[in-house]
Design a protein around this motif. Structure first.
Motif, PDB file in Angstrom:
ATOM      1  N   ASP A 155      51.316  45.675  35.435  1.00  0.00           N
ATOM      2  CA  ASP A 155      52.097  44.431  35.447  1.00  0.00           C
ATOM      3  C   ASP A 155      53.318  44.557  36.355  1.00  0.00           C
ATOM      4  OD1 ASP A 155      50.306  43.374  33.630  1.00  0.00           O
ATOM      5  OD2 ASP A 155      51.518  43.909  31.887  1.00  0.00           O
ATOM      6  N   GLU A 156      53.990  45.706  36.298  1.00  0.00           N
ATOM      7  CA  GLU A 156      55.164  45.917  37.145  1.00  0.00           C
ATOM      8  C   GLU A 156      54.771  45.924  38.616  1.00  0.00           C
ATOM      9  OE1 GLU A 156      59.231  46.968  38.179  1.00  0.00           O
ATOM     10  OE2 GLU A 156      58.169  45.777  36.666  1.00  0.00           O
ATOM     11  N   PHE A 157      53.650  46.555  38.927  1.00  0.00           N
ATOM     12  CA  PHE A 157      53.178  46.577  40.316  1.00  0.00           C
ATOM     13  C   PHE A 157      52.894  45.159  40.810  1.00  0.00           C
ATOM     14  CE2 PHE A 157      49.382  46.530  43.081  1.00  0.00           C
ATOM     15  CZ  PHE A 157      49.944  47.083  44.215  1.00  0.00           C
ATOM     16  N   SER A 158      52.192  44.372  40.006  1.00  0.00           N
ATOM     17  CA  SER A 158      51.865  43.004  40.412  1.00  0.00           C
ATOM     18  C   SER A 158      53.132  42.171  40.595  1.00  0.00           C
ATOM     19  CB  SER A 158      50.953  42.354  39.366  1.00  0.00           C
ATOM     20  OG  SER A 158      49.752  43.081  39.221  1.00  0.00           O
ATOM     21  N   ARG A 159      54.111  42.349  39.697  1.00  0.00           N
ATOM     22  CA  ARG A 159      55.356  41.585  39.791  1.00  0.00           C
ATOM     23  C   ARG A 159      56.108  41.926  41.073  1.00  0.00           C
ATOM     24  NH1 ARG A 159      60.618  42.272  38.843  1.00  0.00           N
ATOM     25  NH2 ARG A 159      60.306  44.457  38.275  1.00  0.00           N
ATOM     26  N   LEU A 160      56.216  43.198  41.398  1.00  0.00           N
ATOM     27  CA  LEU A 160      56.927  43.610  42.603  1.00  0.00           C
ATOM     28  C   LEU A 160      56.194  43.145  43.861  1.00  0.00           C
ATOM     29  CD1 LEU A 160      57.956  47.219  41.548  1.00  0.00           C
ATOM     30  CD2 LEU A 160      59.529  45.318  41.994  1.00  0.00           C
ATOM     31  N   GLU A 220      31.944  54.003  38.380  1.00  0.00           N
ATOM     32  CA  GLU A 220      31.387  52.672  38.193  1.00  0.00           C
ATOM     33  C   GLU A 220      32.324  51.783  37.384  1.00  0.00           C
ATOM     34  OE1 GLU A 220      27.275  50.565  36.493  1.00  0.00           O
ATOM     35  OE2 GLU A 220      27.451  52.756  36.634  1.00  0.00           O
ATOM     36  N   LEU A 221      32.861  52.331  36.306  1.00  0.00           N
ATOM     37  CA  LEU A 221      33.782  51.546  35.482  1.00  0.00           C
ATOM     38  C   LEU A 221      35.060  51.244  36.246  1.00  0.00           C
ATOM     39  CD1 LEU A 221      34.652  50.235  32.853  1.00  0.00           C
ATOM     40  CD2 LEU A 221      35.390  52.485  32.044  1.00  0.00           C
ATOM     41  N   ARG A 222      35.554  52.227  36.989  1.00  0.00           N
ATOM     42  CA  ARG A 222      36.786  52.019  37.750  1.00  0.00           C
ATOM     43  C   ARG A 222      36.614  50.887  38.749  1.00  0.00           C
ATOM     44  NH1 ARG A 222      37.156  56.782  39.833  1.00  0.00           N
ATOM     45  NH2 ARG A 222      38.191  57.646  37.991  1.00  0.00           N
ATOM     46  N   GLU A 223      35.464  50.845  39.405  1.00  0.00           N
ATOM     47  CA  GLU A 223      35.210  49.796  40.385  1.00  0.00           C
ATOM     48  C   GLU A 223      35.159  48.428  39.718  1.00  0.00           C
ATOM     49  OE1 GLU A 223      34.630  47.790  43.815  1.00  0.00           O
ATOM     50  OE2 GLU A 223      35.194  49.897  43.571  1.00  0.00           O
ATOM     51  N   ARG A 224      34.567  48.354  38.536  1.00  0.00           N
ATOM     52  CA  ARG A 224      34.451  47.073  37.847  1.00  0.00           C
ATOM     53  C   ARG A 224      35.798  46.593  37.329  1.00  0.00           C
ATOM     54  NH1 ARG A 224      29.703  47.469  33.566  1.00  0.00           N
ATOM     55  NH2 ARG A 224      29.911  45.210  33.611  1.00  0.00           N
ATOM     56  N   LEU A 225      36.660  47.519  36.961  1.00  0.00           N
ATOM     57  CA  LEU A 225      37.940  47.142  36.366  1.00  0.00           C
ATOM     58  C   LEU A 225      39.003  46.794  37.392  1.00  0.00           C
ATOM     59  CD1 LEU A 225      38.412  49.663  33.409  1.00  0.00           C
ATOM     60  CD2 LEU A 225      38.022  47.204  33.252  1.00  0.00           C
ATOM     61  N   HIS A 226      39.016  47.473  38.532  1.00  0.00           N
ATOM     62  CA  HIS A 226      40.204  47.352  39.385  1.00  0.00           C
ATOM     63  C   HIS A 226      39.915  46.830  40.775  1.00  0.00           C
ATOM     64  CE1 HIS A 226      39.195  50.730  41.929  1.00  0.00           C
ATOM     65  NE2 HIS A 226      40.418  50.893  42.380  1.00  0.00           N
ATOM     66  N   GLY A 227      38.800  46.078  40.948  1.00  0.00           N
ATOM     67  CA  GLY A 227      38.517  45.522  42.262  1.00  0.00           C
ATOM     68  C   GLY A 227      39.664  44.666  42.785  1.00  0.00           C
ATOM     69  N   ALA A 228      40.135  43.702  41.982  1.00  0.00           N
ATOM     70  CA  ALA A 228      41.230  42.830  42.412  1.00  0.00           C
ATOM     71  C   ALA A 228      42.528  43.608  42.556  1.00  0.00           C
ATOM     72  CB  ALA A 228      41.415  41.687  41.418  1.00  0.00           C
ATOM     73  N   LEU A 229      42.723  44.603  41.690  1.00  0.00           N
ATOM     74  CA  LEU A 229      43.946  45.401  41.753  1.00  0.00           C
ATOM     75  C   LEU A 229      43.987  46.237  43.032  1.00  0.00           C
ATOM     76  CD1 LEU A 229      46.451  45.991  40.028  1.00  0.00           C
ATOM     77  CD2 LEU A 229      45.209  47.917  39.041  1.00  0.00           C
ATOM     78  N   GLU A 230      42.857  46.803  43.411  1.00  0.00           N
ATOM     79  CA  GLU A 230      42.804  47.576  44.654  1.00  0.00           C
ATOM     80  C   GLU A 230      43.051  46.676  45.857  1.00  0.00           C
ATOM     81  OE1 GLU A 230      42.142  50.715  47.424  1.00  0.00           O
ATOM     82  OE2 GLU A 230      42.881  50.568  45.366  1.00  0.00           O
ATOM     83  N   GLU A 231      42.520  45.458  45.800  1.00  0.00           N
ATOM     84  CA  GLU A 231      42.773  44.510  46.889  1.00  0.00           C
ATOM     85  C   GLU A 231      44.255  44.187  46.978  1.00  0.00           C
ATOM     86  OE1 GLU A 231      42.617  42.167  50.030  1.00  0.00           O
ATOM     87  OE2 GLU A 231      40.961  43.391  49.302  1.00  0.00           O
ATOM     88  N   LEU A 232      44.906  44.048  45.837  1.00  0.00           N
ATOM     89  CA  LEU A 232      46.339  43.792  45.825  1.00  0.00           C
ATOM     90  C   LEU A 232      47.100  44.969  46.434  1.00  0.00           C
ATOM     91  CD1 LEU A 232      48.564  41.831  44.907  1.00  0.00           C
ATOM     92  CD2 LEU A 232      48.571  42.995  42.709  1.00  0.00           C
ATOM     93  N   ARG A 233      46.666  46.190  46.130  1.00  0.00           N
ATOM     94  CA  ARG A 233      47.317  47.377  46.702  1.00  0.00           C
ATOM     95  C   ARG A 233      47.151  47.407  48.223  1.00  0.00           C
ATOM     96  NH1 ARG A 233      46.434  52.701  48.269  1.00  0.00           N
ATOM     97  NH2 ARG A 233      44.192  52.360  48.234  1.00  0.00           N
ATOM     98  N   LEU A 234      45.940  47.141  48.702  1.00  0.00           N
ATOM     99  CA  LEU A 234      45.706  47.154  50.145  1.00  0.00           C
ATOM    100  C   LEU A 234      46.492  46.053  50.845  1.00  0.00           C
ATOM    101  CD1 LEU A 234      41.858  47.861  50.218  1.00  0.00           C
ATOM    102  CD2 LEU A 234      43.692  49.400  50.944  1.00  0.00           C
ATOM    103  N   SER A 235      46.556  44.883  50.217  1.00  0.00           N
ATOM    104  CA  SER A 235      47.352  43.801  50.807  1.00  0.00           C
ATOM    105  C   SER A 235      48.827  44.178  50.846  1.00  0.00           C
ATOM    106  CB  SER A 235      47.167  42.514  50.006  1.00  0.00           C
ATOM    107  OG  SER A 235      45.840  42.062  50.072  1.00  0.00           O
ATOM    108  N   GLY A 236      49.304  44.878  49.800  1.00  0.00           N
ATOM    109  CA  GLY A 236      50.686  45.347  49.803  1.00  0.00           C
ATOM    110  C   GLY A 236      50.940  46.349  50.915  1.00  0.00           C
ATOM    111  N   LEU A 237      49.982  47.236  51.149  1.00  0.00           N
ATOM    112  CA  LEU A 237      50.120  48.199  52.245  1.00  0.00           C
ATOM    113  C   LEU A 237      50.175  47.486  53.592  1.00  0.00           C
ATOM    114  CD1 LEU A 237      47.625  50.899  50.937  1.00  0.00           C
ATOM    115  CD2 LEU A 237      50.076  51.246  51.292  1.00  0.00           C
TER     116      LEU A 237
END
Length: 452
Positions: free
Chosen positions: A100-105, A141-158
């Motif tokens: 949540d903190e990562f998304s907010r920042l 497999e589980l990591r990919e299913r859980l954090h696809g959007a989160l990883e995209e947010l990280r890459l967009s932040g980079l």
């Protein structure tokens, strides 16, 4: 309690590591509940994730056992897992999750106009990543299913941070930090374009052109597509030795009017441009930069840009907002809500509730209409400027009503790219993507556009 999911799973209280003594499956369940803290997560969803769609017959009772153990280990720290319907939720109760903190920042950084502030916020946000998401808890497999959007947010932040570094003249930083990232994501064209720009500004024109050649080869060989518009533009400007060195590049799907960032025109109707955003509607949490409707001033400038109000009226609206910022904020929020309902109405003609909401706004706008002569000599209905600060929401609602009453409404399609979701008109019924430079490249699935 503070929970850390961006790396190995950790729980801390007052800065001290807490050993919950939970098994990997229990940590997985807790992580899923924390990702949606305060909201109910169904038992079927937990079972699907925990066993990757291949649950044993005892899965439901196993989940019940895991929840019981978690409750026992978390209770001393004031963390409550509540049962609701056929599912569970973690009560918020002031607990913190690094996701949540990562998304907010990241969201704050996307709104920052000062590149120094943007870099500061993104440095803080990206530092929260201590390794792969749930590194010691979820399998691949589980990591990919859980954090696809989160990883995209990280890459967009980079990407945002790298562009901000270029804006500050720090191309050396880009040359040091981006090559490994581009190697891991060779088809992420925005990253490639930023690195090409850094190489060019560092006097390495040949390396920039070679990077383009390699990227194009991968896109052609693996996906059968040519590079998108932005990457081609960077390439051509480097070839001409005229790439602008004094400012960071902007997305090709952005236009600048009076200093405001507005959506690129792909729809062919003001009501479609009103619905469309920079990064589309398909992201939770939203990507940095995805919200174009940031301030009331942006709304007023957009209404003038698409011809819903006169330029002189735009000046008046900006001045009214300056004198009454609270009223301007209220109108902005109302307009955003209207936009959400209009989008729902356009992608699903059977959404009666969305249609009724748009209709009420259109009826309110109709009561303010005046018939005026435009600059081309034709007459048209438009909201009366005397309504003041609420004029843009009336203009948007009236434009929405015109589109909903237009037979072209039946040719509206929604781009199927998971990174997009833009609406556009397709009279021929032949287009697959909305034609944004990024569309069609992230979706290996050849899903057709959905006709509404």
């Amino acid at each position: 309690m503070e929970f850390r999911l961006l790396g190995p799973f950790e729980a801390r209280r007052d800065g001290q590591l807490v050993d919950l003594g939970s098994r990997r499956q229990e940590r997985c369940i807790l992580a899923v509940l924390l990702l949606d803290m305060g909201h109910l997560v169904g038992t079927d969803r937990l079972i699907e994730l925990l066993w990757n769609g291949r649950p044993p017959t005892s899965a439901r009772s196993a989940v019940h056992t895991y929840i019981g153990r978690l409750r026992a280990s978390l209770a001393p720290y004031g963390v409550r897992i509540r049962t609701g319907g056929d599912g569970y939720l973690v009560e918020r109760d002031g607990h913190q999750v690094d996701v949540d903190e990562f998304s907010r920042l990241a969201y704050r950084a996307s709104r920052a106009t000062d590149p120094t502030e943007r870099v500061r916020l993104l440095d803080h946000a990206l530092a929260l990543w201590r390794g792969p998401f749930l590194a010691d808890t979820a399998d691949g497999e589980l990591r990919e299913r859980l954090h696809g959007a989160l990883e995209e947010l990280r890459l967009s932040g980079l990407e945002l941070r790298a562009e901000a570094q270029l804006a500050l003249g720090r191309h050396t930083w880009v040359l040091n930090e981006l090559p490994p990232l581009v190697s891991r994501h060779p088809t992420r064209e925005n990253l490639v374009a930023i690195l090409m720009t850094g190489l060019y500004r560092g006097g390495r024109q040949a390396d920039a052109l070679e990077l383009y050649r390699r990227t194009r080869q991968v896109l052609v060989d693996d996906f059968g597509v040519e590079p998108g518009m932005r990457l081609r533009e960077v390439h051509q400007r480097i070839l001409r030795d005229d790439y602008p060195l004094d400012r960071p590049s902007r997305p090709v799907y952005e236009v600048r009017v009076r200093g405001e960032s507005l959506p690129w025109s792909v729809g062919g109707h003001p009501a479609l441009e009103f619905c469309n955003t920079f990064a589309g509607w398909g992201h939770e949490p939203p990507l940095p930069g995805s919200e174009w409707l940031r301030e009331y001033r942006t709304l007023a400038v957009w209404a003038g840009h698409v011809g819903l109000v006169e330029d002189a009226t735009v000046d008046m609206l900006i001045e009214l907002a300056r004198h009454d910022p609270d009223a301007a904020t209220a109108v902005l929020e109302e307009t955003r809500a209207l936009r959400t309902r209009l989008y729902a109405c356009l992608i699903d003609p059977d959404d009666q509730q969305a249609f009724d909401t748009v209709a009420r706004h259109a009826e309110a706008a109709a009561r303010t209409l005046v018939f005026q002569r435009d600059t081309g000599g034709c007459g048209r209905w438009s909201p009366n400027p005397t309504v003041g600060i609420r004029l843009p929401v009336h203009a948007a609602a009236w434009s929405a009503a015109e589109l909903l009453a237009d037979p072209r409404r039946l040719t509206i399609r929604v781009c199927p790219d998971e990174m997009c979701g833009w609406l556009f008109l397709d009279k021929a019924g032949l287009r697959r993507w909305c034609s944004l430079a990024t569309c069609g490249q992230t979706a290996a699935t050849e899903a057709p556009c959905l006709t509404t």
